[in-house]
Design an enzyme around this catalytic site. Structure first.
Site, short mmCIF file in Angstrom:
data_model
loop_
_atom_site.label_atom_id
_atom_site.label_comp_id
_atom_site.label_asym_id
_atom_site.label_seq_id
_atom_site.Cartn_x
_atom_site.Cartn_y
_atom_site.Cartn_z
N GLU A 72 0.83 -1.20 0.00
CA GLU A 72 0.00 0.00 0.00
C GLU A 72 0.87 1.25 0.00
OE1 GLU A 72 -1.50 1.84 3.34
OE2 GLU A 72 -1.04 0.22 4.74
N LYS B 167 -5.07 10.66 0.84
CA LYS B 167 -5.31 9.33 1.40
C LYS B 167 -6.60 8.81 0.78
CE LYS B 167 -6.53 7.14 5.80
NZ LYS B 167 -6.73 7.37 7.25
N VAL C 140 -5.25 0.22 3.06
CA VAL C 140 -5.39 -1.24 3.03
C VAL C 140 -6.64 -1.62 2.22
CG1 VAL C 140 -5.97 -3.26 4.44
CG2 VAL C 140 -4.13 -1.72 5.16
N ASP D 79 -16.57 5.38 14.33
CA ASP D 79 -15.35 5.37 13.53
C ASP D 79 -14.78 3.96 13.44
OD1 ASP D 79 -13.03 5.81 12.17
OD2 ASP D 79 -12.27 7.38 13.48
N SER E 134 -12.70 1.57 10.54
CA SER E 134 -12.00 1.68 9.27
C SER E 134 -12.73 0.94 8.14
CB SER E 134 -10.60 1.11 9.41
OG SER E 134 -9.94 1.13 8.16
N ALA E 135 -12.70 1.53 6.97
CA ALA E 135 -13.23 0.87 5.77
C ALA E 135 -12.40 -0.36 5.41
CB ALA E 135 -13.26 1.85 4.61
N ASP E 136 -11.24 -0.53 6.08
CA ASP E 136 -10.44 -1.73 5.83
C ASP E 136 -11.24 -2.99 6.17
OD1 ASP E 136 -8.37 0.03 5.32
OD2 ASP E 136 -7.16 -0.52 7.06
N LYS F 178 -3.11 -1.42 15.04
CA LYS F 178 -2.43 -0.44 15.86
C LYS F 178 -3.04 -0.37 17.25
CE LYS F 178 -2.89 1.30 12.11
NZ LYS F 178 -3.19 1.98 10.88
N1 PSU Z 1 -0.71 0.95 9.06
C1 PSU Z 1 0.45 1.64 9.20
N2 PSU Z 1 0.48 2.91 8.76
C2 PSU Z 1 -0.59 3.48 8.12
C3 PSU Z 1 -1.79 2.72 7.95
C4 PSU Z 1 -1.79 1.46 8.46
O1 PSU Z 1 1.43 1.11 9.71
O2 PSU Z 1 -0.48 4.62 7.69
C5 PSU Z 1 -2.93 3.27 7.15
C6 PSU Z 1 -3.38 2.17 6.21
O3 PSU Z 1 -3.40 2.68 4.90
C7 PSU Z 1 -4.77 1.82 6.69
C8 PSU Z 1 -5.21 3.17 7.15
O4 PSU Z 1 -5.58 1.28 5.68
O5 PSU Z 1 -4.07 3.65 7.86
C9 PSU Z 1 -6.44 3.10 8.01
O6 PSU Z 1 -6.99 4.39 8.11
P1 PSU Z 1 -8.45 4.59 8.71
O7 PSU Z 1 -8.31 4.28 10.17
O8 PSU Z 1 -8.75 6.04 8.45
O9 PSU Z 1 -9.34 3.67 7.97
MN MN Z 2 -12.02 6.31 10.31
#
Ligand code: PSU
Ligand code: MN
Length: 305
Positions: free
Chosen positions: A21, A82, A102, A134, A136-138, A155
């Protein structure tokens, strides 16, 4: 969609390819080191015998495999967007520079015929999601994309328990690599267990093949703990996390800014410790993903797509 020639050739010949990614490069790492780290990640894939395929949106095209110039722009351009799945259409149509998350990387990799994907940490359910919604769309993306995703868990900034519950509900497969502990990104143990453990890349390739035979459409998440001796000191980690969550509230950050803000806070307040851990775990994931991609070509020849 433009697939770099080296990658399309490798796919045609049934060789191992690993999707990478680009949001981790643009938004997950400090600008002064991200281009260097992005190249190290690609090198880690090559060192384990596979071809790296970093994915991004450049000048109105999905690019699978970035040349030096595109990779530098993703790493250093302050305006890179992003781009999760819902952003893809607008980013493509506007001609803007887009880094894929992701969710969007998994989607585009699968469309491009790449089945193995490495990242740092998976997105998930944020703390307080019962009020903020909140998530993630992941997660929903992995519920409908049959890639093997190697990550160091989620994380620690997230609600790990809720994320694991959602992965179970969405029927996303979860296998720990040589550990029954679900990793917590900067740390080896999030305090939760995984339902399955694999001891080798070949075992993971077999698991993927068995799922494919059933036509399962969900992802297989491979949880790969940060290597021994590389995790962040617990006290520093816990103190930084508490302060980062306070700063998030004080700055009223919401939406897609949350994850980059928290990662940036860690990098700024740990004197390089979180950055080093982040780099170490991503390189470790890239190497394992490459081993899985190669194992697939050996175990199930001709079925790399
Ligand atoms: N893991 C990392 N660094 C990042 C991310 C994940 O070590 O920057 C990013 C990935 O692209 C993941 C995104 O898909 O953060 C998730 O963001 P959100 O919580 O807004 O969905
Ligand atoms: Mn989010």
């Amino acid at each position: 969609m433009i697939i770099a020639e080296e990658i399309s050739t490798a796919l045609r010949e049934g060789r191992g390819v690993v999707a990478l990614e680009s949001t981790i490069i643009s938004h997950g790492l400090p600008h002064d080191s991200s281009a260097r780290v992005a190249r190290q990640i690609e090198a880690a894939v090559r060192d384990s015998g596979a071809i790296p395929a970093t994915i991004a949106i450049v000048e109105g095209h999905v690019r699978i495999g970035l040349d030096d110039d595109a990779l530098d722009r993703i790493a250093t351009d302050g305006n890179v967007i992003k781009s999760s799945i819902r952003d893809l259409g607008s980013v493509l149509a506007s001609g803007a520079l887009g880094a894929t998350t992701v969710a969007s990387t998994a989607y585009l990799a699968h469309r491009g015929g790449i089945r193995v994907f490495a990242t740092g940490g998976l997105g998930g359910v944020h703390r307080g999601a019962d009020k903020s919604f909140d998530e993630s769309a992941d997660l929903p993306a992995l519920a409908r994309t049959p890639v093997a995703l190697v990550c160091a868990g989620v994380k620690s900034i997230l609600d790990v328990h809720a994320t694991l519950e959602r992965l179970e509900t969405l029927s996303v497969s979860l296998v720990g690599y040589r550990s029954e502990k679900f990793p917590g990104f900067y740390i080896q143990d999030s305090g939760y267990l995984v339902p399955w453990v694999a001891q080798s890349a070949a075992e993971i390739a077999d698991t993927l093949a068995a799922r494919d035979a059933l036509g399962l459409e969900q992802a297989l998440v491979v949880a790969n703990p940060i290597p021994d001796g590389k995790e962040m000191a617990r006290e520093l980690h816990d103190a930084t996390l508490a302060a980062a969550l306070r700063a998030l509230r004080d700055n009223k950050i919401t939406g897609k800014g949350v994850t980059p803000f928290l990662l940036g806070y860690f990098h700024e307040h740990t004197h390089g410790a979180s950055l080093q851990a982040n780099i170490d775990l991503v390189l470790n994931n890239a190497a394992l993903a490459a081993q899985i991609a190669v194992a697939r070509t050996v175990r199930t020849p001709g079925s790399t797509t």
